[in-house]
Design an enzyme around this catalytic site. Structure first.
Site, PDB file in Angstrom:
ATOM      1  CG  ASP A 279      24.245  49.508  21.600  1.00 52.55           C
ATOM      2  OD1 ASP A 279      24.053  49.389  20.376  1.00 52.55           O
ATOM      3  OD2 ASP A 279      25.384  49.558  22.116  1.00 52.55           O
TER       4      ASP A 279
ATOM      5  CG  HIS B  32      24.268  44.977  21.771  1.00 51.28           C
ATOM      6  ND1 HIS B  32      24.645  44.139  20.743  1.00 51.28           N
ATOM      7  CD2 HIS B  32      25.255  45.910  21.865  1.00 51.28           C
ATOM      8  CE1 HIS B  32      25.796  44.556  20.234  1.00 51.28           C
ATOM      9  NE2 HIS B  32      26.191  45.614  20.904  1.00 51.28           N
TER      10      HIS B  32
ATOM     11  CD1 TRP C 220      12.675  52.164  -6.793  1.00 57.20           C
ATOM     12  CD2 TRP C 220      11.209  51.463  -5.258  1.00 57.20           C
ATOM     13  NE1 TRP C 220      11.881  51.219  -7.381  1.00 57.20           N
ATOM     14  CE2 TRP C 220      10.971  50.770  -6.467  1.00 57.20           C
ATOM     15  CE3 TRP C 220      10.412  51.193  -4.139  1.00 57.20           C
ATOM     16  CZ2 TRP C 220       9.965  49.807  -6.590  1.00 57.20           C
ATOM     17  CZ3 TRP C 220       9.407  50.239  -4.271  1.00 57.20           C
ATOM     18  CH2 TRP C 220       9.188  49.558  -5.481  1.00 57.20           C
ATOM     19  CG  ASN C 221      18.465  53.983  -3.502  1.00 59.19           C
ATOM     20  OD1 ASN C 221      18.993  53.842  -4.589  1.00 59.19           O
ATOM     21  ND2 ASN C 221      18.184  55.177  -2.992  1.00 59.19           N
TER      22      ASN C 221
END
Ligand code: ZN
Lengths: 261, 414
Positions: free
Chosen positions: A77, A81, A63-64
């Site tokens: 968006d 925003h 895993w990361n």
């Protein structure tokens, strides 16, 4: 009794008469992000650090950790925003009604024009001519601008920086309010790094797509790919951002459902 | 006369790479005074405050009057080479591989007679200059050099063991697109580097001066490198890690601002990503390869250079987060130095004052020109120092920090 609608849909999907197209760019550290003048705050690019990979750090699992901004890679968006959308109701990714994450799409192919002119701007006239050929843009549909920008070499040709800034296509300042008022569109999507053109800070208002779309509680999608695999009309887009509290946008997987016949 | 070093041949890939061995480490804690002098490139010995006798080797009490008041001070480095001998046999692994080795006795003008490594251009009975250098173990040793510079004297193998000369070596400049990075690349080429790899973290950005530089010399090669991206660092190490003999970490993220004038830690985090974690990523990716090649011929891997700042030692509150990142990088560099010492790869920390570049626009002069900084770095490598202070401001702050660090803290905060 007729077949329930979703069973019918699944049958169409399994038979291949409805196809899924992935409109998402792969998240990699190299994927370009929008470049602001260096004295402004900058969005984080995608970064990834391995936690373990079946090794002494975790023997049976891989895993990361990753980090990025809300506006990195293929992303959504939300109206909040932009300053014009700050007071709209339900304007952040966690409060947008979930129905809005599915909408039909019109794909306007301007790839030939963009090959000639990287600063190509989509106009009302161009959209009207497109409608003559492909039919009227339906209510609450995404308008996706196919520029083939996603096929450009990363990052240099994609960002296309010159001494006077980025050069990439987008909508002009008239077509955006027209799409909202006259066609009641759902939002605007592009293949380039933003929904607005690279030189959109020179338009009036600057960044018209952000300004008008978010000011009218509409949405944006950018860094899309595979728009060339969609029909001008008839595709359905599934685009659900991550549920970030008060989030201004989010990377996401954008999937298109498209008829094969 | 020293034979000029010949450009090393391409490596024979089927021969076993010679592993690093180190000279013996017999020094006492008192002798670390010599190590400090050698690390900073100065010539200092203990001088008795009571009778003025210059001491060597370092000791606890004066060899002449038994006084305990011995202070490290600059002393006259001249002397006469009264005897030499050339070692042809040694049971020490390090020296065995480097024989013959010339040593001798120098009668110093300052008093003591000392045993030193003797440069091949020094004649017995003649005048010599003594210099303190670090050997591959990081211990201070005395080298006797000719009274005046001789042609190619830095090429002498015995001297080259104590230095990190860029001549015929390959250099990675981690941010080659910055003003400092470009200047370092130029200075390395002028110093005879065989190749300079220029890291580029923003290939999408056109910098005319960079393009011009790259076109100017075939020894320059642009490589993609973003120190904030682990994958980018790993990919580059996998491709050129076996060729980097000197690594100069020029990557820097400098932004103004203290702590209370912002509402977020974004800029601080960006600074840490580049200045601290960037250094750590580079170390993890390039360090092992450099250690493996630390004794690999005349172009062995020798040096790791960190461009820090004098503000690594004393925070500049106007740039609080940046100062903190430099202090953290300094701390990290000490660990890196400890870890690379086992192979004999030297870590040189550079502490400049303000450099004349875009992010220092509003800093009043004096500022160091990037070319001046680059030249100082090359000289530091040729001299083999560990700590290099560059520019009047860095020198002044360093002196004042020794005198009264609280005064420096107060003044930098005003
Ligand atoms: Zn004494």
């Amino acid at each position: 009794m007729s077949t329930p609608i979703l069973a019918q849909f699944m049958a169409e999907l399994l038979s291949g008469r409805v196809k899924l197209v992935d409109l998402t760019q792969t998240l990699t550290p190299e994927f370009p992000i929008i470049q602001l003048p260096p004295e402004f705050g900058q969005a984080w690019p995608f970064r990834i650090e391995e936690i373990s990979r079946y090794d002494e750090r975790g023997p049976a699992w891989y895993w990361n950790n990753f980090s990025m901004s809300e506006h990195t890679g293929t992303h959504f968006d939300a109206p909040i925003h932009w300053i014009s959308g700050k007071d709209q109701p339900d304007n952040a990714v966690d409060s947008i009604p979930v129905e809005n994450f599915i909408a039909s799409a019109c794909v306007i192919d301007v790839s030939a024009e963009c090959a000639e002119n990287p600063d190509f701007l989509l106009t009302v006239e161009y959209v009207k001519a497109w409608e003559e050929k492909h039919g009227r843009i339906p209510e609450r549909a995404w308008v996706l601008m196919r520029t083939d920008w996603s096929k450009r070499a990363m990052p240099k040709e994609y960002l296309n920086m010159a001494e006077d800034g980025a050069h990439s296509p987008g909508p002009d300042a008239e077509v955006v309010p027209w799409l909202i008022q006259e066609r009641n569109v759902h939002g605007f999507g592009t293949e380039s790094v933003g929904t607005d053109a690279g030189q959109a800070h020179h338009l009036n208002p600057p960044y018209p797509c952000h300004y008008f779309m978010h000011g009218n509680n509409r949405y944006g999608l950018q860094c899309l790919t595979n728009l060339d695999l969609l029909p001008p009309q008839g595709a359905v887009i599934f685009a659900a951002p991550l549920k970030i509290r008060n989030g201004s946008g989010s990377p996401l997987r954008v999937l298109a459902l498209t008829p094969t016949v | 006369m020293t034979e000029p070093l010949v450009k090393p041949k391409k490596k024979n890939p089927v021969l076993r790479t010679r592993l690093a061995t180190l000279p013996p480490v017999p020094r006492s804690r008192t002798a670390l005074g010599l190590t400090r002098a050698a690390a900073e490139g100065v010539f200092e010995m203990q001088v008795c405050a009571d009778c003025g006798t210059v001491q060597y080797p370092p000791r606890e009490v004066c060899g002449s009057c038994l006084s305990e008041h011995l202070a490290w001070k600059p002393v006259d480095n001249r002397g006469e080479l009264i005897a030499t001998t050339t070692l042809r046999h040694s049971n020490d692994l390090y020296f065995r591989e480097r024989l013959p080795w010339r040593v001798g006795t120098v009668k110093m003008a300052a008093g003591p007679s000392v045993v030193a490594h003797v440069h091949e251009d020094c004649a017995e009975g003649g005048s010599v200059r003594l210099t303190l250098k670090l050997d591959r173990s990081g211990q201070a040793v005395l080298h006797a050099l000719p009274e005046k510079d001789t042609p190619n004297m830095n090429d002498a193998p015995q001297l080259r063991e104590s230095t990190c000369d860029p001549k015929f070596r390959r250099v990675l400049v981690t941010d080659g697109k910055s003003a400092t990075g470009m200047a370092v690349a130029k200075a390395m080429l002028e110093a005879g580097a065989n190749a300079v790899f220029l890291g580029d973290a923003s290939t999408w950005k056109t910098v005319p001066a960079f393009d011009k530089l790259v076109a100017s010399d075939p020894r320059l090669q642009v490589v993609e490198l973003d120190v904030t991206d682990t994958d980018s660092v790993d990919r580059l190490a996998a491709s050129i890690g076996g060729k980097v003999e000197i690594l100069v970490n020029t990557a820097d993220y400098l932004r103004d601002g203290g702590i209370l004038n912002r509402k977020d830690v974004n800029l601080a985090r960006d600074a840490m990503e580049v200045n601290v974690l960037g250094l750590m990523r580079l170390a993890q990716a390039f360090g092992p390869g450099m250690c493996f090649r630390a004794a690999d011929g005349s172009n062995n891997a020798v040096a790791w250079v960190n461009i820090l700042s004098i503000h690594a030692h004393a925070a500049l509150p106007a740039r609080g987060a940046w100062s903190a990142s430099k202090a953290a990088a300094l701390s990290l560099s000490h660990t890196l130095r400890a870890e690379l010492r086992g192979a004999g790869v030297r870590v040189m920390n550079v502490f400049p004052g303000p450099v004349d570049e875009e992010w220092e626009q509003l800093t009043p002069p004096p500022k160091i020109a990037p070319s001046g900084l680059a030249k100082a770095i090359v000289k530091g490598l040729q001299d083999g120092v560990e700590d290099l202070y560059v520019g009047d401001i860095a020198e002044e702050l360093r002196t004042r920090l020794r005198e009264n660090h609280k005064a420096v803290e107060r003044e930098l905060g005003q």
